[in-house]
Scaffold this motif. Structure first.
Motif, PDB file in Angstrom:
ATOM      1  N   PRO A   1      23.652  71.096 121.332  1.00  0.00           N
ATOM      2  CA  PRO A   1      23.542  70.908 119.993  1.00  0.00           C
ATOM      3  C   PRO A   1      22.174  71.502 119.289  1.00  0.00           C
ATOM      4  N   TYR A   2      22.147  72.096 118.227  1.00  0.00           N
ATOM      5  CA  TYR A   2      21.056  72.547 117.583  1.00  0.00           C
ATOM      6  C   TYR A   2      21.064  74.161 117.948  1.00  0.00           C
ATOM      7  N   ILE A   3      20.929  74.283 119.288  1.00  0.00           N
ATOM      8  CA  ILE A   3      20.848  75.511 119.709  1.00  0.00           C
ATOM      9  C   ILE A   3      22.041  76.457 119.322  1.00  0.00           C
ATOM     10  N   ASP A   4      23.241  75.751 119.260  1.00  0.00           N
ATOM     11  CA  ASP A   4      24.281  76.436 118.806  1.00  0.00           C
ATOM     12  C   ASP A   4      24.147  77.040 117.261  1.00  0.00           C
ATOM     13  N   ASN A   5      23.678  76.258 116.529  1.00  0.00           N
ATOM     14  CA  ASN A   5      23.602  76.500 114.973  1.00  0.00           C
ATOM     15  C   ASN A   5      22.274  77.637 115.038  1.00  0.00           C
ATOM     16  N   LEU A   6      21.290  77.543 115.639  1.00  0.00           N
ATOM     17  CA  LEU A   6      20.332  78.462 115.899  1.00  0.00           C
ATOM     18  C   LEU A   6      21.121  79.984 116.351  1.00  0.00           C
ATOM     19  N   LEU A   7      21.936  79.807 117.214  1.00  0.00           N
ATOM     20  CA  LEU A   7      22.349  81.242 117.701  1.00  0.00           C
ATOM     21  C   LEU A   7      23.438  81.552 116.448  1.00  0.00           C
ATOM     22  N   ASP A   8      23.928  80.805 115.833  1.00  0.00           N
ATOM     23  CA  ASP A   8      24.970  81.407 114.730  1.00  0.00           C
ATOM     24  C   ASP A   8      24.257  81.882 113.750  1.00  0.00           C
ATOM     25  N   SER A   9      22.940  81.276 113.491  1.00  0.00           N
ATOM     26  CA  SER A   9      22.047  82.021 112.409  1.00  0.00           C
ATOM     27  C   SER A   9      21.633  83.326 112.802  1.00  0.00           C
ATOM     28  N   ILE A  10      21.472  83.620 114.139  1.00  0.00           N
ATOM     29  CA  ILE A  10      21.081  85.166 114.418  1.00  0.00           C
ATOM     30  C   ILE A  10      22.383  85.946 115.052  1.00  0.00           C
ATOM     31  N   ALA A  11      23.393  85.357 114.729  1.00  0.00           N
ATOM     32  CA  ALA A  11      24.748  85.952 115.576  1.00  0.00           C
ATOM     33  C   ALA A  11      24.959  87.227 114.752  1.00  0.00           C
ATOM     34  N   ILE A  12      25.165  87.114 113.401  1.00  0.00           N
ATOM     35  CA  ILE A  12      25.707  88.274 112.519  1.00  0.00           C
ATOM     36  C   ILE A  12      24.756  89.463 112.606  1.00  0.00           C
ATOM     37  N   PRO A  13      23.291  89.520 112.578  1.00  0.00           N
ATOM     38  CA  PRO A  13      22.611  90.632 112.897  1.00  0.00           C
ATOM     39  C   PRO A  13      22.752  91.255 113.973  1.00  0.00           C
ATOM     40  N   LEU A  14      22.535  90.374 115.163  1.00  0.00           N
ATOM     41  CA  LEU A  14      23.041  90.767 116.366  1.00  0.00           C
ATOM     42  C   LEU A  14      24.194  91.637 116.820  1.00  0.00           C
ATOM     43  N   ALA A  15      25.147  90.675 116.276  1.00  0.00           N
ATOM     44  CA  ALA A  15      26.611  91.131 116.541  1.00  0.00           C
ATOM     45  C   ALA A  15      26.829  92.749 115.925  1.00  0.00           C
ATOM     46  N   THR A  16      26.162  92.687 114.570  1.00  0.00           N
ATOM     47  CA  THR A  16      26.384  93.885 114.047  1.00  0.00           C
ATOM     48  C   THR A  16      25.780  95.217 114.776  1.00  0.00           C
TER      49      THR A  16
END
Length: 188
Positions: free
Chosen positions: A71-86
């Motif tokens: 918990p909370y780490i998953d939301n943190l990962l989501d917040s950086i996921a879009i730029p990293l995924a791009t």
């Protein structure tokens, strides 16, 4: 355009969609495929098949997967996921596309690779946000499991049946469109 070029584009798009679910799973799969000579990468990307890259990407994959269950780490990962995924989607596309000029390869990588990864990561983030909101975060492990499974399946299908992976991406985009439409309607 040759058949090999088209297949390599389908591979890149499939892996880019997979990157949208989990950044490191498809990179690790591509690294294993290159290491075991299942797929030949562009000359400047041969390093991804090295044992060092396989181990590094394997560890990063495990850390990322388990991070989504905290918990909370998953939301943190989501917040950086879009730029990293791009970025990762663009890199995957550049590494796999064969027999095109550098200008076309990079344009295709940015638009098809980065765009596909960003679209999938964005819809994945919306899904997790909806799960957090409606279940208080208790549904997030289920969402994480589905995302990880989707990434693994898309990576495997992309490497072995790239045309089918491209069809899967079209289906995913259909669902992304439906989610976006529903999300947009709920805001108005």
């Amino acid at each position: 355009m040759t058949t090999d070029t088209i297949i390599s584009i389908f591979l890149g798009i499939g892996l880019s969609a997979s990157v949208g679910f989990r950044v490191f799973v498809p990179l690790f799969a591509l690294s294993l495929a290159a290491h075991f000579n299942l797929w030949e990468l562009n000359d400047s990307w041969q390093w991804i098949g090295s044992l060092t890259a396989v181990i590094t990407l394997g560890v990063a994959t495990v850390v990322e997967i388990f991070g989504y269950y905290i918990p909370y780490i998953d939301n943190l990962l989501d917040s950086i996921a879009i730029p990293l995924a791009t970025i990762a989607g663009t890199a995957v596309m550049v590494s796999t596309v064969a027999d095109l000029s550098p200008a076309i390869t990079w344009a295709l990588a940015i638009i098809a690779g980065g765009g596909t990864a960003a679209a999938v990561a964005g819809s994945s983030g919306v899904t997790r946000l909806a799960s957090t909101t409606t279940t208080g975060g208790f549904g997030n492990p289920i969402v994480s499991t589905l995302e990880t499974g989707s990434s693994i399946i898309m990576s495997i299908v992309s490497l072995f049946i790239p045309v089918l992976a491209f069809i899967f991406v079209l289906v995913i985009f259909y669902f992304v469109f439906k989610i976006f439409k529903k999300f947009k309607r709920s805001k108005t």
